[in-house]
Structures are given as structure tokens and as C-alpha cells.
Design an enzyme around this catalytic site. Structure first.
Site, PDB file in Angstrom:
ATOM      1  N   CYS A  66      57.606   6.540  67.313  1.00 30.74           N
ATOM      2  CA  CYS A  66      57.914   7.893  66.853  1.00 30.74           C
ATOM      3  C   CYS A  66      57.314   8.018  65.465  1.00 30.74           C
ATOM      4  O   CYS A  66      57.775   7.371  64.529  1.00 30.74           O
ATOM      5  CB  CYS A  66      59.416   8.136  66.812  1.00 30.74           C
ATOM      6  SG  CYS A  66      59.860   9.758  66.132  1.00 30.74           S
ATOM      7  N   GLU A 121      54.806  13.348  70.183  1.00 31.58           N
ATOM      8  CA  GLU A 121      54.046  12.207  70.691  1.00 31.58           C
ATOM      9  C   GLU A 121      52.693  12.729  71.171  1.00 31.58           C
ATOM     10  O   GLU A 121      52.529  13.920  71.440  1.00 31.58           O
ATOM     11  CB  GLU A 121      54.780  11.512  71.842  1.00 31.58           C
ATOM     12  CG  GLU A 121      56.103  10.866  71.476  1.00 31.58           C
ATOM     13  CD  GLU A 121      55.967   9.631  70.591  1.00 31.58           C
ATOM     14  OE1 GLU A 121      54.816   9.259  70.243  1.00 31.58           O
ATOM     15  OE2 GLU A 121      56.999   9.040  70.249  1.00 31.58           O
TER      16      GLU A 121
END
Length: 222
Positions: A2, A103
Site C-alpha cells: 500500500c 494500487e
């Protein structure tokens, strides 16, 4: 991993949802990047309080603070084995508040960014660890986001996702009286896929210099 997230919810709304004290305001952020100060929540035994920490954990034994850029995430599977995170897992756990994360999916030679969040649009809490670092007259409090295997929503884009804590597990995560790593690791699982959504966003999110509400707009609406 992340590597980017957002938090633009009103601070009073956040305090009500996550039950913490914080005397300051916060700026709306749509593209939070490693190395920046972020809002976290801790409970040192006298109630939950908000505090600002640098994203990218710097172990207390590190000689150089730049190591934090390599420690923006900790893997749930090995978090209790790594020297950088072992003691923090037992003693220094925190919430890292967000309302979305990003992402990238490789499509040919390009990488397409996707935004992930909850279907109900509510903010949520990543499971985090924190550490205090003091060296050469400098003092930095820093943190890391724990990641786990993906759920059915995130696996379409990436092979990892941040650990999002359901609200009924937040109390246990922040409870400093709990230091059984086996029990704590049971919390570090993928979030319920049915409660999440995702959509493609502009590649403007790729640069940490870019900010603004337009960054969270679905790509097909731009």
C-alpha cells in the site's frame, strides 16, 4: 503493498466514528505518500488520542532515518518475526485512518491506478504499528501499514492489500494489555470483499506532487 491513500473526511466526523481526542484540524488529502505526516490513533491506556506520525517506520535502532522509506508496509505473515516490527506488534499498535487507497495494475507497458474504498463511503482504519526514533538530536515518531493477501476485489489489481480493521476489532487492536502475537495476527486478514468497491482513476495520482478532489474521480467520468 500500500503506497498511497487518501483522507478527506471532516475531523469531527472521524472523532465521532473512531472515538478519539484530537485538538487540531486536518487538511483534506487525496494523495498521501510515504514520508509524509499522517493521522493515526493510539491508546496508551487513558483513552484514544489522535497523533501525527511520519509514514514509513524507523526502527529505534536505525542509524539513518531514510530506512523508513523501505518500511512503509509490514507483511502480516511475518510481522512477528522481523526485528523491525516484533516489539511494536506487542506494544505499539495504532490505527491509520483513511477513506480510500490506491494500487496499480500493469496493462501492457503501462500501469493503471485503481482506487479502493468501502461501498458505504465511510472512512476506515488500517492496522498500523508505530515507533519512536531518537538520534543526533532528532526525534521522529513514525508508523507502518500492515498488509495481507488480497480479497476478491483487490486481487484483480494487486497481490497484496492493506489490513482494514472491522470496527468491532479496533478495540482489541489498540488494547495494550494484549500482547499475544498469535491472537493479534488473527486480526490481520483480508477485509470482506462484498463491502468494498474499486474503479480506475487518472494517472495524475502517480505523482505525489498532485493533490485535489479530481484525483478520486472515476476514470470514465473525466
Amino acid at each position: 503493498m500500500c503506497g498511497r491513500f487518501s483522507l478527506f473526511e471532516d475531523i469531527n466526523s472521524l472523532k465521532g466514528q473512531f472515538q478519539f481526542e484530537f485538538p487540531e484540524g486536518i487538511d483534506a488529502r487525496y494523495n498521501i505518500a510515504p514520508g509524509q505526516d499522517i493521522l493515526t490513533v493510539v491508546d496508551q491506556g487513558e483513552g484514544r488520542v489522535g497523533t501525527r506520525m511520519r509514514w514509513g517506520l524507523i526502527p529505534f535502532w536505525a542509524d539513518d532515518e531514510k530506512i523508513g522509506y523501505r518500511m512503509i508496509n509490514a507483511r502480516a505473515e511475518t510481522v512477528d518475526e522481523k526485528a523491525s516490527f516484533q516489539q511494536a506488534l506487542k506494544q505499539r499498535r495504532c490505527l491509520i485512518l483513511a477513506d480510500g487507497f490506491y494500487e496499480w495494475k500493469k496493462e501492457g507497458k503501462q500501469k493503471q491506478p485503481f482506487r479502493f474504498g468501502l461501498k458505504n463511503k465511510k472512512p476506515f482504519a488500517f492496522a498500523g504499528l508505530w515507533e519512536s526514533w531518537n538520534k543526533g538530536g532528532r526525534s521522529i515518531t513514525s508508523c507502518t501499514i500492515i498488509t495481507t493477501k488480497p480479497n476478491e476485489v483487490t486481487e484483480k489489481v494487486h497481490d497484496r492489500m492493506p489490513v482494514i480493521l472491522p470496527e468491532n476489532r479496533i478495540g482489541m487492536w489498540l488494547d495494550r494489555s494484549i500482547d499475544n502475537t498469535d491472537e493479534l495476527k488473527k486480526l490481520l486478514v483480508p477485509y470482506e470483499a462484498g463491502e468494498m468497491e474499486s474503479y480506475a482513476v487518472s494517472t495524475e495520482i502517480n505523482s505525489a506532487k498532485n493533490e485535489g478532489k479530481e484525483l478520486i474521480a472515476p476514470l470514465n467520468s473525466l
